[in-house]
Write a protein that holds these residues in place. Structure first.
Motif, PDB file in Angstrom:
ATOM      1  N   UNK A 119       3.250   6.593 -23.017  1.00 18.81           N
ATOM      2  CA  UNK A 119       2.248   5.533 -22.851  1.00 18.81           C
ATOM      3  C   UNK A 119       1.041   6.067 -22.095  1.00 18.81           C
ATOM      4  N   UNK A 120       1.284   6.815 -21.018  1.00 20.25           N
ATOM      5  CA  UNK A 120       0.172   7.361 -20.235  1.00 20.25           C
ATOM      6  C   UNK A 120      -0.684   8.306 -21.074  1.00 20.25           C
ATOM      7  N   UNK A 121      -0.048   9.127 -21.908  1.00 23.04           N
ATOM      8  CA  UNK A 121      -0.792  10.038 -22.776  1.00 23.04           C
ATOM      9  C   UNK A 121      -1.649   9.268 -23.779  1.00 23.04           C
ATOM     10  N   UNK A 122      -1.069   8.234 -24.359  1.00 22.29           N
ATOM     11  CA  UNK A 122      -1.816   7.453 -25.341  1.00 22.29           C
ATOM     12  C   UNK A 122      -2.954   6.666 -24.686  1.00 22.29           C
ATOM     13  N   UNK A 123      -2.752   6.231 -23.455  1.00 19.26           N
ATOM     14  CA  UNK A 123      -3.764   5.427 -22.763  1.00 19.26           C
ATOM     15  C   UNK A 123      -4.702   6.267 -21.900  1.00 19.26           C
ATOM     16  N   UNK A 124      -4.556   7.595 -21.923  1.00 17.73           N
ATOM     17  CA  UNK A 124      -5.390   8.470 -21.096  1.00 17.73           C
ATOM     18  C   UNK A 124      -6.893   8.279 -21.341  1.00 17.73           C
ATOM     19  N   UNK A 125      -7.347   8.159 -22.590  1.00 13.08           N
ATOM     20  CA  UNK A 125      -8.797   7.962 -22.794  1.00 13.08           C
ATOM     21  C   UNK A 125      -9.328   6.674 -22.160  1.00 13.08           C
ATOM     22  N   UNK A 126      -8.579   5.584 -22.271  1.00 16.84           N
ATOM     23  CA  UNK A 126      -9.047   4.322 -21.692  1.00 16.84           C
ATOM     24  C   UNK A 126      -8.962   4.372 -20.165  1.00 16.84           C
ATOM     25  N   UNK A 127      -7.954   5.072 -19.647  1.00 19.40           N
ATOM     26  CA  UNK A 127      -7.856   5.249 -18.191  1.00 19.40           C
ATOM     27  C   UNK A 127      -9.087   5.969 -17.669  1.00 19.40           C
ATOM     28  N   UNK A 128      -9.478   7.028 -18.359  1.00 22.37           N
ATOM     29  CA  UNK A 128     -10.641   7.806 -17.934  1.00 22.37           C
ATOM     30  C   UNK A 128     -11.921   6.990 -18.084  1.00 22.37           C
ATOM     31  N   UNK A 129     -12.046   6.287 -19.212  1.00 22.25           N
ATOM     32  CA  UNK A 129     -13.249   5.483 -19.474  1.00 22.25           C
ATOM     33  C   UNK A 129     -13.445   4.407 -18.411  1.00 22.25           C
ATOM     34  N   UNK A 130     -12.353   3.742 -18.020  1.00 22.10           N
ATOM     35  CA  UNK A 130     -12.446   2.650 -17.061  1.00 22.10           C
ATOM     36  C   UNK A 130     -12.281   3.101 -15.612  1.00 22.10           C
ATOM     37  N   UNK A 131     -11.902   4.354 -15.410  1.00 24.16           N
ATOM     38  CA  UNK A 131     -11.740   4.872 -14.048  1.00 24.16           C
ATOM     39  C   UNK A 131     -10.532   4.307 -13.330  1.00 24.16           C
ATOM     40  N   UNK A 132      -9.433   4.149 -14.053  1.00 30.53           N
ATOM     41  CA  UNK A 132      -8.217   3.564 -13.480  1.00 30.53           C
ATOM     42  C   UNK A 132      -7.202   4.676 -13.230  1.00 30.53           C
ATOM     43  N   UNK A 133      -6.581   4.638 -12.083  1.00 29.15           N
ATOM     44  CA  UNK A 133      -5.515   5.583 -11.755  1.00 29.15           C
ATOM     45  C   UNK A 133      -4.216   4.807 -11.583  1.00 29.15           C
ATOM     46  N   UNK A 134      -3.105   5.519 -11.798  1.00 25.87           N
ATOM     47  CA  UNK A 134      -1.797   4.886 -11.597  1.00 25.87           C
ATOM     48  C   UNK A 134      -1.457   4.907 -10.113  1.00 25.87           C
ATOM     49  N   UNK A 135      -0.424   4.188  -9.774  1.00 26.81           N
ATOM     50  CA  UNK A 135       0.044   4.138  -8.383  1.00 26.81           C
ATOM     51  C   UNK A 135       0.398   5.544  -7.890  1.00 26.81           C
ATOM     52  N   UNK A 136       1.028   6.330  -8.732  1.00 20.92           N
ATOM     53  CA  UNK A 136       1.409   7.698  -8.372  1.00 20.92           C
ATOM     54  C   UNK A 136       0.175   8.568  -8.128  1.00 20.92           C
ATOM     55  N   UNK A 137      -0.834   8.401  -8.963  1.00 20.67           N
ATOM     56  CA  UNK A 137      -2.063   9.187  -8.811  1.00 20.67           C
ATOM     57  C   UNK A 137      -2.826   8.802  -7.545  1.00 20.67           C
ATOM     58  N   UNK A 138      -2.667   7.551  -7.119  1.00 24.90           N
ATOM     59  CA  UNK A 138      -3.306   7.106  -5.882  1.00 24.90           C
ATOM     60  C   UNK A 138      -2.540   7.548  -4.645  1.00 24.90           C
ATOM     61  N   UNK A 139      -1.344   8.097  -4.852  1.00 19.53           N
ATOM     62  CA  UNK A 139      -0.524   8.573  -3.731  1.00 19.53           C
ATOM     63  C   UNK A 139       0.257   7.477  -3.035  1.00 19.53           C
TER      64      UNK A 139
END
Length: 140
Positions: A119-139
């Motif tokens: 899911x993260x791989x498929x949603x990577x472009x929209x994550x980057x476009x919207x500037x959203x990070x996951x809880x893990x990426x936020x630490x």
């Protein structure tokens, strides 16, 4: 008043009350059958289409959260297109924490790290476009 009349009167009242309860129960049972008679099966494609449309029209936080509760309440993992529409809606209503929580919901619903990573791989472009990070990426 004679003694027999005083005894039979409460019995008559009790009998009428019992008859009223039985009639109400009969009407209620019929009403329940009528509601369940209109039940239909919804396909996964129809579910996906319905929620993508819903999230495309969301314009406030309450509606977004209500839609997320409904979408994640089913016994299935929403399609990536539904998650993408929900992420766009979260950013449209300017609620970054809800966008992060959407990924948490996906992680819980997938139940496996492998599927969550897909899911993260498929949603990577929209994550980057919207500037959203996951809880893990936020630490967190």
């Amino acid at each position: 008043m004679n003694r027999l009349a005083t005894i039979s009167r409460p019995l008559a009242v009790a009998a009428r009350a019992q008859a009223a309860r039985s009639a109400f129960a009969a009407r209620s049972a019929v009403q329940i059958r009528n509601y369940s008679a209109d039940h239909h099966e919804e396909t996964y494609e129809h579910f996906t289409e319905r929620f993508v449309k819903f999230f495309d029209n969301v314009d406030d936080l309450f509606e977004l959260q209500r839609g997320l509760n409904n979408a994640f309440g089913y016994d299935l993992v929403p399609a990536p297109s539904v998650v993408e529409a929900a992420l766009k809606a979260a950013r449209r209503v300017n609620d970054y924490p809800t966008a992060v929580r959407i990924f948490e919901g996906v992680k819980v619903k997938t139940g496996s790290d492998a599927l969550y990573k897909q899911y993260l791989e498929e949603l990577a472009p929209i994550k980057k476009e919207l500037g959203i990070e996951t809880k893990e990426e936020l630490g967190l």
